[in-house]
Structure formats: C-alpha cells, structure tokens
Design an enzyme around this catalytic site. Structure first.
Site, short mmCIF file in Angstrom:
data_model
loop_
_atom_site.label_atom_id
_atom_site.label_comp_id
_atom_site.label_asym_id
_atom_site.label_seq_id
_atom_site.Cartn_x
_atom_site.Cartn_y
_atom_site.Cartn_z
N LYS A 193 -6.23 7.34 2.38
CA LYS A 193 -7.02 7.09 1.17
C LYS A 193 -8.51 6.95 1.49
O LYS A 193 -9.37 7.31 0.67
CB LYS A 193 -6.50 5.84 0.46
CG LYS A 193 -5.13 6.03 -0.19
CD LYS A 193 -5.11 7.21 -1.15
CE LYS A 193 -3.88 7.22 -2.03
NZ LYS A 193 -3.85 8.41 -2.94
N TYR A 205 -1.42 4.92 5.08
CA TYR A 205 -1.86 5.08 3.70
C TYR A 205 -3.35 4.75 3.56
O TYR A 205 -4.10 5.48 2.90
CB TYR A 205 -1.01 4.18 2.80
CG TYR A 205 -1.22 4.33 1.33
CD1 TYR A 205 -0.70 5.42 0.63
CD2 TYR A 205 -1.92 3.37 0.59
CE1 TYR A 205 -0.87 5.55 -0.75
CE2 TYR A 205 -2.09 3.48 -0.77
CZ TYR A 205 -1.56 4.57 -1.44
OH TYR A 205 -1.74 4.70 -2.80
#
Length: 261
Positions: A166, A162
């Site tokens: 991001k 993640y």
C-alpha cells in the site's frame, strides 16, 4: 447485459470506467456509485459470477455495465480484459485499481509466498492494469486513475506485506501523476482506514475476535464515532474520477474518520 447508455449534461457519451476487485466490498460500492453517476462500468474481478451480480444490480438501476473476469497479476489476461472492455463498452478513461488481498502474519511467521501474493496483486496488478488502460486515456487526452492505498501504508502490526504494497501504491500514484499529467490524465490514491467489509471481517477472525468485537474496538479509536462503509470510499472515488477534479493529481487522500493508522 447492458442498459441504456446515459448522457452527461454537456451531451457527450458516458465515460467508460474499469473497477478492479469489483465483485464485493469497496469495489462493488464504487462500481455502483460510478454507474449511478453516468459512467459505463466494467466490473472486473476473478469471480465472474460475483461480477455478474454487481453488473445486474447496475443494469436493474438503469445503468450500463459489463462483467469481466481477469487475474490482474497476469499480463496476458489484463490485456485481453481491456480489449474486451473496449469492444463491449468503449475505450476506458477511468480506472480504479481496487483489487487486493491480505495474507496477514507477524514478520517471523510470514512466508515468502504470502509476501509475494500480496505484493503481486496490489502492486503488479495496479501496474499492469494502468499500463493497459492508459494508452486509451492518452489517446483521448482525458483520464482518471484512482488507486486504493490504506492507512496501513503507515505501518501496521502483522501486515508487513500489505503495508509495503500500500505504501508502494502511493509512490506509483505520484509517478503516474507526473508522467501522465501532460496528457490530461490525473492519478490519485485513496487510503481508507477501518471500513466494514469482508476483508476486515477476515482480520477479526485472524485476531480471534468476533467481527462485532473487532468493530467496537476500532470505532472506539475513531474520532467521528463510527466505522467506515464501502459507500464512504466510493463517494470519494467518484469525485476523483469526475471531470471537475482535473486539478487534483498526485495526492493521497486518507478517508479514516480522523483516525490515522
């Protein structure tokens, strides 16, 4: 399915916005906020029934919306969805890339499938949606792209996939700003901190905490003394998609109550 098309003060027809991952959480709040501001909104998500709920809320409030089902990682599905939006609402000039998933785990436990799934939805999805929508923005010499990043881009235990995705969103955003700026298109990223959504509830469950316990621990570290709400993020996105934000591009705005990371 659609309400009456609203007008901007200067008299031009409402701009068409696409919000991905719009069936719930930040995406749904953003779709509702953009519609309240006069945009015609395509509510896009895998879950068409959930999209229809948000669409119906927008229409009931006097706005214009279209529910669209698409897998943002599927090139053909993305192109087809954008075509459907052009036919149903008009050419899009606003894109909010919000679709995302989590598959949290410590690095030594993380599977290749979990790595690929997260990177595919966040990065490939944003790439495919932007590539499909930007041609309409370039043609109209106006566009607003907002990508959802996260404070996790700075690094977060148990979120190697993640965090990497991001952080990649931030690099993509800056590049889009450079490439598309000459055509009247801006690109910015919003990086939320702790926001009370179904996704953060899932994180609490992974950690073996109740959502109330998890929320209390998070708020204790946030200087403003409260957790974020989806509407907090939606308000920032609304500004970055406005006509007035044309000199803001290539930026990452952290919306985290002064709690970085």
């Amino acid at each position: 399915m659609q309400g009456q098309l609203q007008e901007y003060p200067h008299g031009s027809a409402a701009r068409v916005a696409i919000v991905t991952g719009a069936a719930r959480g930040i995406g749904a709040a953003t779709a509702r906020r953009l519609a309240a501001g006069g945009r015609a909104v395509a509510v896009l998500d895998l879950d068409l029934d959930a999209c229809a709920v948000v669409r119906d809320e927008i229409v009931a409030a006097g706005g214009t919306a279209l529910a669209v089902s698409a897998d943002v990682t599927d090139e053909t599905a993305v192109d087809r969805a954008v075509e459907e939006i052009v036919e149903g609402l008009g050419a899009p000039t606003i894109l909010v890339n919000n679709a995302g998933i989590t598959r949290d785990n410590l690095l030594f436990k993380m599977s290749v499938d979990d790595w690929d799934a997260v990177v595919q939805v966040h990065l490939r999805g944003a790439f495919l949606m932007t590539r499909a929508a930007q041609r309409h923005m370039v043609a109209q010499r106006f566009g607003r792209i907002v990508n959802l990043s996260s404070t996790s881009a700075l690094g977060n235990r148990g979120q190697a996939n993640y965090a990497a995705a991001k952080a990649g969103i931030q690099g993509l955003t800056r590049t889009l700003a450079v490439e598309l700026g000459p055509f009247g298109v801006t690109a910015n990223a919003v990086a939320p901190g702790f926001v009370q959504t179904e996704m953060t509830a899932a994180t609490a469950e992974r950690l073996g905490l109740t959502f109330e316990e998890f929320t209390a621990r998070a708020i204790a570290k946030i200087p403003v003394g409260r957790g974020g709400q989806p509407e907090d993020i939606a308000a920032v996105v609304h500004f970055l998609t406005s006509d007035e934000s044309g000199y803001v591009s290539g930026q990452v705005l952290y919306v985290d109550g002064a709690r970085r990371g």
